[in-house]
Design a protein around this motif. Structure first.
Motif, short mmCIF file in Angstrom:
data_model
loop_
_atom_site.label_atom_id
_atom_site.label_comp_id
_atom_site.label_asym_id
_atom_site.label_seq_id
_atom_site.Cartn_x
_atom_site.Cartn_y
_atom_site.Cartn_z
N GLY A 33 7.99 -6.40 -20.16
CA GLY A 33 9.33 -5.35 -19.80
C GLY A 33 9.75 -5.80 -18.51
N SER A 34 10.80 -4.97 -18.06
CA SER A 34 11.61 -5.38 -16.64
C SER A 34 10.69 -5.30 -15.58
CB SER A 34 12.75 -4.60 -16.94
OG SER A 34 12.48 -3.27 -16.79
N THR A 35 9.83 -4.19 -15.62
CA THR A 35 9.04 -3.98 -14.62
C THR A 35 7.85 -4.94 -14.37
OG1 THR A 35 9.40 -1.71 -14.84
CG2 THR A 35 7.89 -2.04 -13.19
N ALA A 36 7.23 -5.16 -15.34
CA ALA A 36 6.36 -6.45 -15.62
C ALA A 36 6.95 -7.69 -15.28
CB ALA A 36 5.77 -6.51 -17.13
N ASN A 37 8.49 -7.85 -15.44
CA ASN A 37 8.90 -9.25 -15.10
C ASN A 37 9.00 -9.32 -13.68
OD1 ASN A 37 9.22 -10.15 -17.59
ND2 ASN A 37 11.48 -9.41 -17.65
N CYS A 38 9.12 -8.26 -12.91
CA CYS A 38 9.06 -8.22 -11.35
C CYS A 38 7.72 -8.55 -10.94
CB CYS A 38 9.62 -6.80 -11.04
SG CYS A 38 11.26 -6.40 -11.22
N PHE A 39 6.77 -8.09 -11.69
CA PHE A 39 5.55 -8.47 -11.34
C PHE A 39 4.99 -9.83 -11.41
CE2 PHE A 39 1.17 -9.35 -13.11
CZ PHE A 39 0.50 -9.15 -11.96
N ILE A 40 5.31 -10.45 -12.32
CA ILE A 40 5.46 -11.91 -12.89
C ILE A 40 6.28 -12.83 -11.66
CG2 ILE A 40 5.97 -13.97 -14.23
CD1 ILE A 40 5.86 -11.73 -16.61
N ASP A 41 7.38 -12.45 -11.39
CA ASP A 41 7.97 -13.03 -10.13
C ASP A 41 7.04 -12.94 -8.87
OD1 ASP A 41 9.68 -13.44 -12.28
OD2 ASP A 41 11.37 -12.24 -11.50
N ALA A 42 6.80 -11.92 -8.73
CA ALA A 42 5.84 -11.62 -7.46
C ALA A 42 4.58 -12.38 -7.41
CB ALA A 42 5.78 -10.32 -7.24
N LEU A 43 4.18 -12.63 -8.70
CA LEU A 43 2.88 -13.22 -8.84
C LEU A 43 2.73 -14.90 -8.70
CD1 LEU A 43 -0.30 -12.61 -9.78
CD2 LEU A 43 0.56 -13.18 -12.16
N ALA A 44 4.16 -15.20 -9.18
CA ALA A 44 4.26 -16.95 -9.20
C ALA A 44 3.84 -17.65 -7.78
CB ALA A 44 5.81 -17.09 -9.38
N VAL A 84 -1.93 -5.68 -15.56
CA VAL A 84 -0.65 -4.90 -14.78
C VAL A 84 0.28 -4.88 -16.00
CG1 VAL A 84 1.04 -5.23 -13.00
CG2 VAL A 84 -1.38 -6.01 -12.63
N ASP A 85 0.94 -3.78 -15.76
CA ASP A 85 1.91 -3.56 -17.10
C ASP A 85 2.77 -2.23 -16.86
OD1 ASP A 85 3.48 -3.85 -19.34
OD2 ASP A 85 1.90 -3.49 -20.82
N GLY A 86 3.97 -2.20 -17.16
CA GLY A 86 4.69 -1.01 -17.05
C GLY A 86 4.48 0.04 -18.25
N ALA A 87 5.53 1.17 -18.16
CA ALA A 87 5.21 2.31 -19.25
C ALA A 87 6.51 2.94 -19.10
CB ALA A 87 4.11 3.25 -18.49
N ASP A 88 6.74 3.59 -20.14
CA ASP A 88 7.97 4.42 -20.60
C ASP A 88 7.81 5.66 -19.98
OD1 ASP A 88 9.31 2.17 -22.10
OD2 ASP A 88 7.76 2.30 -23.47
N GLU A 89 6.41 6.19 -20.16
CA GLU A 89 6.27 7.44 -19.56
C GLU A 89 4.67 7.76 -18.96
OE1 GLU A 89 9.29 10.77 -21.60
OE2 GLU A 89 7.07 10.78 -22.19
N ILE A 90 4.57 8.22 -17.93
CA ILE A 90 3.21 8.39 -17.65
C ILE A 90 2.90 9.75 -17.07
CG2 ILE A 90 3.71 7.24 -15.37
CD1 ILE A 90 0.88 5.97 -15.62
N ASP A 91 1.72 10.59 -17.47
CA ASP A 91 1.71 11.96 -17.02
C ASP A 91 0.42 11.94 -15.92
OD1 ASP A 91 -0.95 11.68 -18.09
OD2 ASP A 91 -0.67 13.09 -19.88
N GLY A 92 0.06 12.80 -15.46
CA GLY A 92 -0.70 13.17 -14.20
C GLY A 92 -2.00 12.75 -14.67
N GLY A 93 -2.49 12.59 -15.74
CA GLY A 93 -3.78 12.03 -16.09
C GLY A 93 -3.73 10.48 -16.35
N LEU A 94 -2.75 10.06 -16.06
CA LEU A 94 -2.42 8.35 -16.25
C LEU A 94 -2.43 8.02 -17.65
CD1 LEU A 94 -4.05 6.69 -13.21
CD2 LEU A 94 -1.88 8.36 -13.28
N ASN A 95 -2.23 9.03 -18.53
CA ASN A 95 -1.98 8.75 -19.86
C ASN A 95 -0.48 8.05 -20.03
OD1 ASN A 95 -4.46 10.11 -21.04
ND2 ASN A 95 -3.52 11.95 -20.09
#
Ligand code: 5RP
Length: 222
Positions: A33-44, A84-95
């Protein structure tokens, strides 16, 4: 900050998390996803410290390889200290609800092997009750109509993701109108429908850490 700037900030924070928590020579799990892509670029820039990465999609594999990070077959990897990965929604229990990019099945497999799942997202993804984002369900194509009827009987409105085929050769039904008050129960219930490969609820294996991008900085929850 714009949403893109928030994604870049959590991408950098996740690379810092990996540098601090994943031993040199280990294998990093990388989402989609787009957020994971930002991580990949920062990991490089620190990618050579690691043996390589396991990718949750073909798109992620391609991006990692463009950065010169070796991509390994999960079957050749025993442990993944950090995923490391993104999400479309995340709740208080990290579901989470995941699968907006259609990679939910491979994401769930990598998450199952990972010791620590680090979710990265901007503040718009944080919700009290999940379900406003349609829940993706990957289905074997010949079972699509049967699965759709079963999902409707659970109170949702399934919509075929038109023109989309997953990396596994399957289709996605996006289920609208679910108020997900029992994420674990619903995850298990949907996975029992014959023809479902998996669904995008990550409640039986939620995130361990959330790096949330906000206007006042990246906040960490665990
Ligand atoms: C892909 C996913 C993504 O992590 C999710 O859709 C979030 O994507 P983005 O970071 O582009 O908002 O689950 O299957």
């Amino acid at each position: 900050m714009t949403q893109d700037e928030l994604k870049q900030a959590v991408g950098r924070a996740a690379a810092d998390y990996v540098a601090a928590h994943a031993p040199a020579g280990s294998v990093i799990g990388v989402g989609t996803g787009s957020t994971a892509n930002c991580f990949i670029d920062a990991l490089a820039p620190i990618g050579s410290r690691y043996r390589g990465a396991v990718a949750s999609s073909e798109a992620t594999r391609a991006r990692l390889e463009r950065h010169g990070i070796p991509v390994l077959d999960l079957n050749d990897v025993d442990t993944i200290p950090v995923y490391v990965d993104g999400a479309d929604e995340i709740d208080g229990g990290l579901n989470m609800i995941k699968g907006g990019g259609g990679a939910l099945t491979r994401e769930k497999i990598v998450a199952a092997v990972a010791t620590t799942f680090v979710c990265i997202c901007d503040a718009s993804k944080r919700v009290e009750v999940m379900g406003r984002f349609p829940l993706p369900v990957e289905v074997i194509p010949m079972a699509r109509a049967h699965v759709a009827r079963e999902l409707a009987s659970l109170g949702g409105t399934p919509v075929l993701r038109a023109g989309f085929v997953t990396d596994n050769g399957n289709q996605i039904l996006d289920v609208h109108g679910l108020a997900i008050t029992d994420p674990k129960g619903l995850e298990a219930r949907i996975n029992q429908i014959t023809g479902v490969v998996t669904n995008g609820l990550f409640a039986m294996r939620p995130a361990d850490v959330l790096l949330l991008g906000t206007d006042t900085g990246v906040r960490t929850f665990s």
